[in-house]
Structure formats: C-alpha cells, structure tokens
Write a protein that holds these residues in place. Structure first.
Motif, PDB file in Angstrom:
ATOM      1  N   LEU A   3       0.852  -1.186   0.000  1.00  0.00           N
ATOM      2  CA  LEU A   3       0.000   0.000   0.000  1.00  0.00           C
ATOM      3  C   LEU A   3       0.889   1.237   0.000  1.00  0.00           C
ATOM      4  O   LEU A   3       1.716   1.426   0.893  1.00  0.00           O
ATOM      5  CB  LEU A   3      -0.901   0.007   1.233  1.00  0.00           C
ATOM      6  CG  LEU A   3      -1.843  -1.201   1.365  1.00  0.00           C
ATOM      7  CD1 LEU A   3      -2.602  -1.139   2.695  1.00  0.00           C
ATOM      8  CD2 LEU A   3      -2.820  -1.271   0.197  1.00  0.00           C
ATOM      9  N   THR A   4       0.721   2.085  -1.018  1.00  0.00           N
ATOM     10  CA  THR A   4       1.562   3.268  -1.153  1.00  0.00           C
ATOM     11  C   THR A   4       0.726   4.413  -1.696  1.00  0.00           C
ATOM     12  O   THR A   4      -0.514   4.366  -1.640  1.00  0.00           O
ATOM     13  CB  THR A   4       2.786   2.958  -2.046  1.00  0.00           C
ATOM     14  OG1 THR A   4       3.650   4.088  -2.076  1.00  0.00           O
ATOM     15  CG2 THR A   4       2.360   2.600  -3.464  1.00  0.00           C
ATOM     16  N   GLN A   5       1.379   5.467  -2.230  1.00  0.00           N
ATOM     17  CA  GLN A   5       0.649   6.631  -2.740  1.00  0.00           C
ATOM     18  C   GLN A   5       1.467   7.333  -3.813  1.00  0.00           C
ATOM     19  O   GLN A   5       2.685   7.181  -3.900  1.00  0.00           O
ATOM     20  CB  GLN A   5       0.338   7.603  -1.612  1.00  0.00           C
ATOM     21  CG  GLN A   5       1.556   8.194  -0.906  1.00  0.00           C
ATOM     22  CD  GLN A   5       1.991   9.534  -1.448  1.00  0.00           C
ATOM     23  OE1 GLN A   5       1.156  10.408  -1.676  1.00  0.00           O
ATOM     24  NE2 GLN A   5       3.293   9.718  -1.649  1.00  0.00           N
ATOM     25  N   GLU A   6       0.764   8.125  -4.628  1.00  0.00           N
ATOM     26  CA  GLU A   6       1.398   8.970  -5.640  1.00  0.00           C
ATOM     27  C   GLU A   6       1.036  10.437  -5.453  1.00  0.00           C
ATOM     28  O   GLU A   6       1.510  11.290  -6.188  1.00  0.00           O
ATOM     29  CB  GLU A   6       0.958   8.537  -7.046  1.00  0.00           C
ATOM     30  CG  GLU A   6       1.370   7.138  -7.440  1.00  0.00           C
ATOM     31  CD  GLU A   6       0.827   6.746  -8.808  1.00  0.00           C
ATOM     32  OE1 GLU A   6       1.463   7.105  -9.821  1.00  0.00           O
ATOM     33  OE2 GLU A   6      -0.216   6.078  -8.861  1.00  0.00           O
ATOM     34  N   LEU A   7       0.207  10.714  -4.457  1.00  0.00           N
ATOM     35  CA  LEU A   7      -0.402  12.032  -4.316  1.00  0.00           C
ATOM     36  C   LEU A   7       0.590  13.130  -3.949  1.00  0.00           C
ATOM     37  O   LEU A   7       0.541  14.238  -4.473  1.00  0.00           O
ATOM     38  CB  LEU A   7      -1.507  11.976  -3.251  1.00  0.00           C
ATOM     39  CG  LEU A   7      -2.364  13.217  -3.065  1.00  0.00           C
ATOM     40  CD1 LEU A   7      -3.187  13.478  -4.310  1.00  0.00           C
ATOM     41  CD2 LEU A   7      -3.281  13.052  -1.854  1.00  0.00           C
ATOM     42  N   CYS A   8       1.534  12.809  -3.047  1.00  0.00           N
ATOM     43  CA  CYS A   8       2.371  13.868  -2.487  1.00  0.00           C
ATOM     44  C   CYS A   8       3.799  13.378  -2.296  1.00  0.00           C
ATOM     45  O   CYS A   8       4.037  12.434  -1.537  1.00  0.00           O
ATOM     46  CB  CYS A   8       1.787  14.337  -1.148  1.00  0.00           C
ATOM     47  SG  CYS A   8       2.787  15.577  -0.308  1.00  0.00           S
ATOM     48  N   ALA A   9       4.750  14.041  -2.954  1.00  0.00           N
ATOM     49  CA  ALA A   9       6.159  13.651  -2.847  1.00  0.00           C
ATOM     50  C   ALA A   9       6.726  13.965  -1.479  1.00  0.00           C
ATOM     51  O   ALA A   9       7.775  13.451  -1.096  1.00  0.00           O
ATOM     52  CB  ALA A   9       6.970  14.364  -3.919  1.00  0.00           C
TER      53      ALA A   9
END
Length: 295
Positions: free
Chosen positions: A87-93
C-alpha cells in the motif's frame, strides 16, 4: 496475506480492519496504534535534521527541485519480507516514499505482489479507501462496519454543533511560509461547526500571502503543521509571535488560536480524521461539544 504499508494512514486502516497480524512492514512514521512500532521499518527520511519550519521548507524545496526523494526505501528488506500487497501513494512527494521508487523495488520481488496507490483527497475518498483495502484483503464486512461507525460519529458531531456560532476558521498546515489547509481539511472545519477561509478543498495545500491572511481576518486559527506533533506545533505557533501581521490578527489578540497535532490527526487520511473534526470542534467552541472529544 502479507501486507506492507508505506503510509501511516494505510497502517491505521490495516489495523482498523483487524489485519495487524498480516502487516509485515511499515514506514519510520507509522506510530499508531502502538503495535505498529514493533513492525520492521522499511523507510527513512533523507532530509537533514531540522526543527524550524523555514529550514525544513528550504530543504524540501531544494530536494524536490533537484529531483531527489525525501525518503529512502530498504529494497533488500522489502525483498526479504516478500509481501503480497504493498500500500503506497502517488499524491504527495513530501508525504511518503515516491511511487516510482516503490515500483522499482517491487520488480526485485519474487512472485507478483500487488502495488496499490491510495489517493484520497476528500473525506468520502478516505471512506472509499477503507472500502478498497477491505476489498483487497477480504475484509469487506469489517470495512463497512468501520465506515458506518465513522459516519455515526459524524452525524453526532453535526447535531452537537448545529445552531452554534460558525467561526470563520483558518487552518495553517505550515507556518513558515504559511500554507493553507488542503484536501479534506476544510471539510473537517465544516464538520466542527466552522466556516473555512483561505482553504483549498480537494487540492494540495498552497502558500498563503500574509496580506491575504490579514484581509481575511479569521475568527479562529488552527495551526496543524504537516508532520508535526503537538509540541512541535506549539513551538511553530509560538514562533509566529515574531510576525507583526500574526500579532495583529483579531484571532490572535482574542486568544482564539490553537496548536493541533497535525501529524497524528489532520494530515493522515485514515479513521482518525473524525477524531480531528472532534478536536477542531472542541477548539472552535472553547469546550468539548461531545463526551468523546479531547482538545
């Protein structure tokens, strides 16, 4: 199933769904519930140690401009943990290790682990995210029950603040430079019985101009710096006293400013966002309006 969570909010969702035993790896920031602290840690911050918001902001902007990641990922440990689901994200660096780094590391893994990017930008998105994790892990009924409970608490909060004065409320997600409340933050203010000002609902937080803040003249200011616990938020709030515009704000003169633990609550798109709305309500109305609230 073996789950790796590369987001503190995802870790909280995994535990809310009763999947703590399936969680095999977390980030260095996954600190809730306490059991998460005992899991193998896969990430670390790549930024130099800094306490002051302005210094942190300079480091972040410099790193992003150079194309550098703000976090490192232990690819060898990830390989040993052999997850089925990441589970990860691309929304905010700025919020977590980048998706590209995760994807490259996952190519080394045996089998075919599923990488799922969670991208909520509103409260409804967060509730949908809980449902998504439930679907991925076969815990749909538990996910539905969690969301139903959260909606019940929201309804109770709505009833508790209904008819009260709705103070015009500024949320600062950073203090130097000042940055607006983005994504779900304005919804938290509305649930708490306030009217958000200089907010960017459903979007990233943005830098605010002090002249615009003075012109908005909010009734209350909630200071919840991203990634800062309560003590750090209080220090950041105290440092604002050096700013003339801040000192002259009506909310400051009348003592209607509140430091909030942004790291634990406001900044994490998980189940505790309802806690955040309750904390906002306690701050805006100068006392808890529900027995469960803790300012």
């Amino acid at each position: 199933m073996r789950i790796v969570s590369l987001l503190p909010s995802a870790t909280e969702i995994v535990y809310a769904l009763g999947l703590g035993d399936a969680l095999v790896g977390v980030t260095h920031e996954c600190d809730f519930p306490n059991e998460a602290r005992r899991k193998p840690v896969l990430t670390a911050s790549a930024l130099p140690a800094a306490r002051e918001p302005a210094a942190i902001d300079r480091h972040v902007r410099r790193s992003l401009h150079a194309g550098s990641s703000l976090y490192t990922l232990d690819a060898e440990l990830l390989e040993r943990l052999a997850p089925d689901l990441i589970l990860t994200q691309e929304l905010c660096a700025v919020c977590a290790v980048s998706y590209d780094i995760v994807a490259r590391a996952a190519k080394r893994l045996r089998g075919d682990p599923r990488i799922v990017s969670l991208e909520p930008s509103s409260l409804e998105d967060v509730w949908a995210t809980i449902g998504t994790v439930g679907d991925l892990t076969g815990t749909q009924a538990r996910a539905a029950a969690v969301v139903a409970c959260l909606r019940e608490r929201i309804a109770a909060l709505h009833s508790a603040v209904d008819g009260r004065e709705r103070p015009r409320t500024l949320v600062l997600e950073w203090t130097d430079p000042p940055m607006s409340g983005g994504h779900w933050t304005s919804e938290l203010v509305e649930l708490a019985g306030g009217e958000p000002v200089l907010a960017h609902p459903g979007r990233n937080s943005e830098v605010l101009n002090w002249d615009a803040i003075a012109l908005a003249d909010p009734d209350a200011v909630l200071v919840a710096p991203c990634g800062f616990g309560l003590d750090a938020a209080r220090r950041a709030c105290g440092a604002l006293s050096e700013n003339r515009v801040w000192r002259e704000l009506r909310a400051v003169r009348e003592g209607r400013t509140h430091a909030i633990d942004g790291n634990a609550y406001v900044n994490r798109p998980g189940p505790r966002l309802v806690d955040s709305a309750e904390i906002f309500a306690a701050a805006l109305h100068d006392a808890p309006v529900l027995p469960s609230m803790s300012p």
